[in-house]
Design a protein around this motif. Structure first.
Motif, PDB file in Angstrom:
ATOM      1  N   CYS A  82     -18.289 -29.408 -35.568  1.00  0.00           N
ATOM      2  CA  CYS A  82     -19.131 -28.343 -36.121  1.00  0.00           C
ATOM      3  C   CYS A  82     -18.353 -27.043 -36.004  1.00  0.00           C
ATOM      4  N   ALA A  83     -17.948 -26.519 -37.146  1.00  0.00           N
ATOM      5  CA  ALA A  83     -17.193 -25.276 -37.171  1.00  0.00           C
ATOM      6  C   ALA A  83     -18.123 -24.116 -37.478  1.00  0.00           C
ATOM      7  N   ALA A  84     -18.060 -23.086 -36.646  1.00  0.00           N
ATOM      8  CA  ALA A  84     -18.886 -21.905 -36.845  1.00  0.00           C
ATOM      9  C   ALA A  84     -18.121 -20.861 -37.640  1.00  0.00           C
ATOM     10  N   ALA A  85     -18.787 -20.238 -38.591  1.00  0.00           N
ATOM     11  CA  ALA A  85     -18.157 -19.197 -39.395  1.00  0.00           C
ATOM     12  C   ALA A  85     -17.800 -18.004 -38.520  1.00  0.00           C
ATOM     13  N   VAL A 125     -25.063 -20.273 -27.054  1.00  0.00           N
ATOM     14  CA  VAL A 125     -25.126 -21.717 -26.866  1.00  0.00           C
ATOM     15  C   VAL A 125     -25.053 -22.400 -28.219  1.00  0.00           C
ATOM     16  N   MET A 126     -24.424 -23.555 -28.246  1.00  0.00           N
ATOM     17  CA  MET A 126     -24.377 -24.407 -29.434  1.00  0.00           C
ATOM     18  C   MET A 126     -24.802 -25.813 -29.023  1.00  0.00           C
ATOM     19  N   ALA A 127     -25.274 -26.557 -29.979  1.00  0.00           N
ATOM     20  CA  ALA A 127     -25.858 -27.853 -29.620  1.00  0.00           C
ATOM     21  C   ALA A 127     -25.772 -28.845 -30.762  1.00  0.00           C
ATOM     22  N   TRP A 128     -26.016 -30.090 -30.416  1.00  0.00           N
ATOM     23  CA  TRP A 128     -26.180 -31.175 -31.376  1.00  0.00           C
ATOM     24  C   TRP A 128     -27.595 -31.726 -31.254  1.00  0.00           C
ATOM     25  N   GLY A 172     -27.219 -20.427 -31.310  1.00  0.00           N
ATOM     26  CA  GLY A 172     -28.172 -19.348 -31.119  1.00  0.00           C
ATOM     27  C   GLY A 172     -27.965 -18.601 -29.823  1.00  0.00           C
ATOM     28  N   CYS A 173     -28.852 -17.650 -29.595  1.00  0.00           N
ATOM     29  CA  CYS A 173     -28.783 -16.858 -28.366  1.00  0.00           C
ATOM     30  C   CYS A 173     -29.218 -17.685 -27.168  1.00  0.00           C
ATOM     31  N   SER A 191     -34.325 -20.648 -28.988  1.00  0.00           N
ATOM     32  CA  SER A 191     -34.393 -19.965 -30.280  1.00  0.00           C
ATOM     33  C   SER A 191     -33.082 -20.145 -31.006  1.00  0.00           C
ATOM     34  N   TRP A 192     -33.028 -21.147 -31.878  1.00  0.00           N
ATOM     35  CA  TRP A 192     -31.809 -21.403 -32.626  1.00  0.00           C
ATOM     36  C   TRP A 192     -31.776 -20.515 -33.868  1.00  0.00           C
ATOM     37  N   ASP A 193     -30.658 -19.823 -34.039  1.00  0.00           N
ATOM     38  CA  ASP A 193     -30.515 -18.905 -35.159  1.00  0.00           C
ATOM     39  C   ASP A 193     -29.866 -19.558 -36.371  1.00  0.00           C
ATOM     40  N   TYR A 194     -29.075 -20.580 -36.128  1.00  0.00           N
ATOM     41  CA  TYR A 194     -28.334 -21.209 -37.210  1.00  0.00           C
ATOM     42  C   TYR A 194     -28.413 -22.726 -37.082  1.00  0.00           C
TER      43      TYR A 194
END
Length: 118
Positions: A22-25, A33-36, A99-100, A104-107
């Motif tokens: 998963c590549a973030a822009a 934090v990032m997640a699956w 997300g932060c 609360s996931w922002d993307y």
């Protein structure tokens, strides 16, 4: 173009392995934090693993602990999900989130499909 781009899904036999990416822009900000997540067909989306972007501390769901590993490449702003010893019940659409906080996931990414045949 999406802010999160997943890749690496596919079809594999039970016992096999896949690695999701998963590549973030570059223009994503304030991500802690990032997640699956994954969503089997006809079922609700469920959390699989997450990782802090500040200290790379990982967390894994009990259902996949010992078989899946989340990791992060800080230079490439990319997270991975190494999936080993895959089972048919791992079949589903896998989504990346950022997300932060985990509350609360922002993307969200567009998802990548994983199919494990018995």
């Amino acid at each position: 173009q999406g802010r999160l781009m997943e890749s690496g899904g596919g079809q594999v036999q039970a016992g096999g392995s896949l690695r999701l990416s998963c590549a973030a822009a570059p223009n994503i900000f304030s991500i802690n934090v990032m997640a699956w997540y994954r969503q089997p067909q006809g079922r609700e989306r469920e959390w699989v693993a997450s990782i802090s972007t500040t200290d790379n501390r990982p967390k894994h769901a009990d259902s996949i602990k010992g078989r899946f590993t989340i990791s992060k490449d800080n230079y490439r702003n990319t997270i991975y999900l190494q999936m080993n010893t895959l089972k048919p019940e791992d079949t589903g659409d896998y989504y990346c989130a950022a997300g932060c906080s985990e509350f609360s996931w922002d993307y969200w990414g567009q998802g990548t499909r994983v199919t494990v045949s018995s």
